[in-house]
Design a protein around this motif. Structure first.
Motif, PDB file in Angstrom:
ATOM      1  N   LEU A 125     -11.098   4.479   1.542  1.00  0.00           N
ATOM      2  CA  LEU A 125     -10.644   4.789   2.894  1.00  0.00           C
ATOM      3  C   LEU A 125      -9.475   3.897   3.284  1.00  0.00           C
ATOM      4  O   LEU A 125      -9.452   2.704   2.948  1.00  0.00           O
ATOM      5  N   LEU A 126      -8.535   4.477   3.985  1.00  0.00           N
ATOM      6  CA  LEU A 126      -7.449   3.746   4.624  1.00  0.00           C
ATOM      7  C   LEU A 126      -7.829   3.631   6.095  1.00  0.00           C
ATOM      8  O   LEU A 126      -7.892   4.644   6.804  1.00  0.00           O
ATOM      9  N   CYS A 127      -8.126   2.433   6.533  1.00  0.00           N
ATOM     10  CA  CYS A 127      -8.624   2.235   7.889  1.00  0.00           C
ATOM     11  C   CYS A 127      -7.576   1.565   8.781  1.00  0.00           C
ATOM     12  O   CYS A 127      -6.737   0.794   8.320  1.00  0.00           O
TER      13      CYS A 127
ATOM     14  N   GLY B 247     -11.031   2.554  12.653  1.00  0.00           N
ATOM     15  CA  GLY B 247     -10.948   4.007  12.566  1.00  0.00           C
ATOM     16  C   GLY B 247     -10.381   4.441  11.224  1.00  0.00           C
ATOM     17  O   GLY B 247      -9.645   3.690  10.571  1.00  0.00           O
ATOM     18  N   VAL B 248     -10.720   5.643  10.799  1.00  0.00           N
ATOM     19  CA  VAL B 248     -10.301   6.136   9.487  1.00  0.00           C
ATOM     20  C   VAL B 248      -8.961   6.856   9.609  1.00  0.00           C
ATOM     21  O   VAL B 248      -8.856   7.885  10.275  1.00  0.00           O
ATOM     22  N   LEU B 249      -7.943   6.310   8.947  1.00  0.00           N
ATOM     23  CA  LEU B 249      -6.628   6.944   8.929  1.00  0.00           C
ATOM     24  C   LEU B 249      -6.553   8.017   7.849  1.00  0.00           C
ATOM     25  O   LEU B 249      -5.796   8.975   7.979  1.00  0.00           O
ATOM     26  N   ASP B 250      -7.315   7.847   6.774  1.00  0.00           N
ATOM     27  CA  ASP B 250      -7.391   8.862   5.731  1.00  0.00           C
ATOM     28  C   ASP B 250      -8.471   8.480   4.740  1.00  0.00           C
ATOM     29  O   ASP B 250      -8.841   7.309   4.614  1.00  0.00           O
ATOM     30  N   ASP B 251      -9.001   9.497   4.049  1.00  0.00           N
ATOM     31  CA  ASP B 251      -9.818   9.226   2.867  1.00  0.00           C
ATOM     32  C   ASP B 251      -9.014   9.657   1.655  1.00  0.00           C
ATOM     33  O   ASP B 251      -8.178  10.559   1.736  1.00  0.00           O
ATOM     34  N   LEU B 252      -9.231   8.997   0.527  1.00  0.00           N
ATOM     35  CA  LEU B 252      -8.340   9.173  -0.615  1.00  0.00           C
ATOM     36  C   LEU B 252      -9.049   8.817  -1.909  1.00  0.00           C
ATOM     37  O   LEU B 252     -10.167   8.309  -1.911  1.00  0.00           O
ATOM     38  N   VAL B 253      -8.403   9.125  -3.012  1.00  0.00           N
ATOM     39  CA  VAL B 253      -8.917   8.782  -4.335  1.00  0.00           C
ATOM     40  C   VAL B 253      -7.881   7.918  -5.041  1.00  0.00           C
ATOM     41  O   VAL B 253      -6.678   8.219  -5.005  1.00  0.00           O
ATOM     42  N   VAL B 254      -8.341   6.837  -5.670  1.00  0.00           N
ATOM     43  CA  VAL B 254      -7.449   5.919  -6.380  1.00  0.00           C
ATOM     44  C   VAL B 254      -7.808   5.935  -7.864  1.00  0.00           C
ATOM     45  O   VAL B 254      -8.972   5.718  -8.230  1.00  0.00           O
ATOM     46  N   TYR B 255      -6.822   6.183  -8.708  1.00  0.00           N
ATOM     47  CA  TYR B 255      -6.987   6.149 -10.157  1.00  0.00           C
ATOM     48  C   TYR B 255      -6.373   4.869 -10.696  1.00  0.00           C
ATOM     49  O   TYR B 255      -5.222   4.551 -10.367  1.00  0.00           O
ATOM     50  N   ARG B 256      -7.128   4.147 -11.520  1.00  0.00           N
ATOM     51  CA  ARG B 256      -6.548   2.981 -12.187  1.00  0.00           C
ATOM     52  C   ARG B 256      -6.039   3.434 -13.552  1.00  0.00           C
ATOM     53  O   ARG B 256      -6.815   3.715 -14.467  1.00  0.00           O
TER      54      ARG B 256
ATOM     55  N   LEU C  39       0.983   2.384   3.376  1.00  0.00           N
ATOM     56  CA  LEU C  39       0.671   1.668   2.135  1.00  0.00           C
ATOM     57  C   LEU C  39       1.828   0.765   1.707  1.00  0.00           C
ATOM     58  O   LEU C  39       1.604  -0.360   1.244  1.00  0.00           O
ATOM     59  N   ILE C  40       3.037   1.249   1.865  1.00  0.00           N
ATOM     60  CA  ILE C  40       4.215   0.423   1.546  1.00  0.00           C
ATOM     61  C   ILE C  40       4.244  -0.814   2.439  1.00  0.00           C
ATOM     62  O   ILE C  40       4.483  -1.940   1.980  1.00  0.00           O
ATOM     63  N   ALA C  41       3.963  -0.615   3.727  1.00  0.00           N
ATOM     64  CA  ALA C  41       3.982  -1.736   4.670  1.00  0.00           C
ATOM     65  C   ALA C  41       2.887  -2.752   4.327  1.00  0.00           C
ATOM     66  O   ALA C  41       3.121  -3.969   4.378  1.00  0.00           O
ATOM     67  N   ARG C  42       1.710  -2.267   3.960  1.00  0.00           N
ATOM     68  CA  ARG C  42       0.597  -3.185   3.676  1.00  0.00           C
ATOM     69  C   ARG C  42       0.776  -3.933   2.358  1.00  0.00           C
ATOM     70  O   ARG C  42       0.115  -4.941   2.124  1.00  0.00           O
ATOM     71  N   ALA C  43       1.644  -3.442   1.504  1.00  0.00           N
ATOM     72  CA  ALA C  43       1.891  -4.101   0.222  1.00  0.00           C
ATOM     73  C   ALA C  43       2.934  -5.204   0.308  1.00  0.00           C
ATOM     74  O   ALA C  43       3.163  -5.912  -0.680  1.00  0.00           O
TER      75      ALA C  43
ATOM     76  N   PHE D 228      -9.504  -7.034   4.196  1.00  0.00           N
ATOM     77  CA  PHE D 228      -8.641  -5.848   4.184  1.00  0.00           C
ATOM     78  C   PHE D 228      -8.349  -5.454   5.623  1.00  0.00           C
ATOM     79  O   PHE D 228      -9.026  -5.905   6.563  1.00  0.00           O
ATOM     80  N   VAL D 229      -7.353  -4.634   5.805  1.00  0.00           N
ATOM     81  CA  VAL D 229      -6.976  -4.212   7.152  1.00  0.00           C
ATOM     82  C   VAL D 229      -8.119  -3.410   7.762  1.00  0.00           C
ATOM     83  O   VAL D 229      -8.560  -2.407   7.205  1.00  0.00           O
ATOM     84  N   GLY D 230      -8.618  -3.873   8.892  1.00  0.00           N
ATOM     85  CA  GLY D 230      -9.750  -3.242   9.553  1.00  0.00           C
ATOM     86  C   GLY D 230     -11.078  -3.902   9.255  1.00  0.00           C
ATOM     87  O   GLY D 230     -12.098  -3.554   9.857  1.00  0.00           O
ATOM     88  N   ARG D 231     -11.085  -4.890   8.358  1.00  0.00           N
ATOM     89  CA  ARG D 231     -12.346  -5.504   7.939  1.00  0.00           C
ATOM     90  C   ARG D 231     -13.087  -6.162   9.100  1.00  0.00           C
ATOM     91  O   ARG D 231     -14.314  -6.001   9.252  1.00  0.00           O
TER      92      ARG D 231
END
Length: 370
Positions: A91-93, A98-107, A129-133, A273-276
């Motif tokens: 989740l991107l919170c 609050g939930v900004l999106d749900d997603l799948v991450v592949y390593r 995601l760019i901003a948080r990185a 993490f953001v929202g923790r």
């Protein structure tokens, strides 16, 4: 209002036209909603296989020595613990939880990940995601415009892939659920993932944008002997609802939190993490409402935003998604209801166009493959 000419088209648009698809505006994209019959396409996925164009989804790559650390900071899950070749739902919170999106991450490698986000949030998610990185040793690249996504879903989906590329059999034998591996199909390099949104066994194939039509037609031809049908967004929605899977904008929004949605398991409060902090505070108390499944009687389905009624017909919740289940033959719904009425077996009612219909709280998923 977006006009038909302003809608973004996937690289498979001409193929959908050729197959006689009916189109809809989905998140600004011109997407096939059906080719023939919603029910026929739904049953094809449950009984044989369906072929989906999911090229409207967004793909964001994290690459660099601190890719894992950056994702741990950006998302609610512990992505640094995911092994190479595996995938994780996350989740991107927002900072308030609050939930900004749900997603799948592949390593994909020790220092490389692919984040797949919902079409309706793709641009915003990529920017966030760019901003948080920032501050991490990682390069974040929005690959959405370069990437097409085709899914083969259903019990005969492995047969379809083996017919398309006999040499892929050894990969399929070792490919677990929520895992991915590079593969070649008819000379095309793809990322082959055993993931999906239908409740069936299936695969999602990431391919360069300019090879999408070629791959689609290879799979369509290979599927002829396996009763493969092209499938649109309408049956994708009924399939995911039977499987009890959330849809962003319905079960998940920026106004909902993971705990109410039954997603406590994907939140790693033992890391930063953001929202923790907001979520840690929320975790100290039970949420006042919970997301539940509801099963009704008759043939009238409660739709999104319908009121859920409890004792004395008091409003005790709201339907987020509802449909007459093609597989089960009864109305089903997902809804947020008051916590005290969330136990399986609880009798409730749903206001279906002004008439109260009987429903029962049901354990999820409604449908689970054998």
């Amino acid at each position: 209002m977006t006009t038909a000419d302003e809608l973004v088209r996937t690289p498979l648009d001409a193929e959908h036209e050729r197959l006689g698809a009916t189109f809809t505006d989905f998140a600004g994209w011109r997407m096939p909603v059906r080719y023939d019959s919603d029910l026929a396409e739904h049953h094809a996925v449950r009984n044989s296989a369906g072929l989906f164009d999911l090229s409207h989804m967004g793909e964001v790559e994290f690459a660099g020595p601190q890719a894992a650390e950056a994702l741990d900071h950006a998302l609610a899950g512990a992505l640094s613990k995911v092994k190479v070749g595996r995938a994780k739902y996350s989740l991107l919170c927002a900072p308030d939880g609050g939930v900004l999106d749900d997603l799948v991450v592949y390593r994909l490698a020790e220092d490389r990940f692919l984040v797949v986000v919902n079409a309706s949030n793709a641009a915003q998610d990529a920017a966030e995601l760019i901003a948080r990185a920032e501050g991490f040793d990682v390069v974040v690249t929005d690959r959405s415009a370069d990437t097409a996504l085709i899914a083969v879903q259903g019990p005969r989906s492995p047969d379809v892939l083996r017919s398309a590329e006999p040499g892929i059999a050894s990969i399929l034998e070792g490919l677990r659920y929520y895992a991915s591996e590079p593969a070649t199909i008819a000379g095309m390099d793809v990322l082959l993932a055993r993931t999906g949104y239908t409740g069936e066994d299936g695969f999602e194939l990431y391919v360069p944008h300019d090879r999408a039509a070629e791959l689609w037609n290879v799979l369509l031809a290979a599927g002829e002997q396996h009763e493969l049908s092209p499938a649109g967004l309408a049956c994708r929605d009924t399939l995911r609802l039977e499987a009890g899977m959330a849809l962003y904008g319905h079960e998940l929004t920026s106004e909902t939190n993971p705990f109410s949605a039954g997603l406590r398991r994907v939140v790693a409060l033992d890391k930063e993490f953001v929202g923790r902090d907001a979520l840690a505070a929320l975790a100290e108390n039970e949420p006042p409402q919970l997301l539940v499944g509801l099963t009704g009687t008759g043939r009238r389905a409660g739709r999104a935003e319908a009121s859920v009624l409890g004792p004395d017909d008091a409003v005790v919740g709201t339907v987020t998604s509802g449909v007459l289940s093609p597989t089960l033959g009864v109305p089903i719904a997902l809804a947020y209801v008051d916590r005290g009425l969330s136990e399986a077996g609880t009798a409730l009612r749903v206001d279906v166009r002004g008439r109260a219909q009987d429903y029962t709280v049901t354990a999820l998923p409604f449908y689970k493959r054998a």
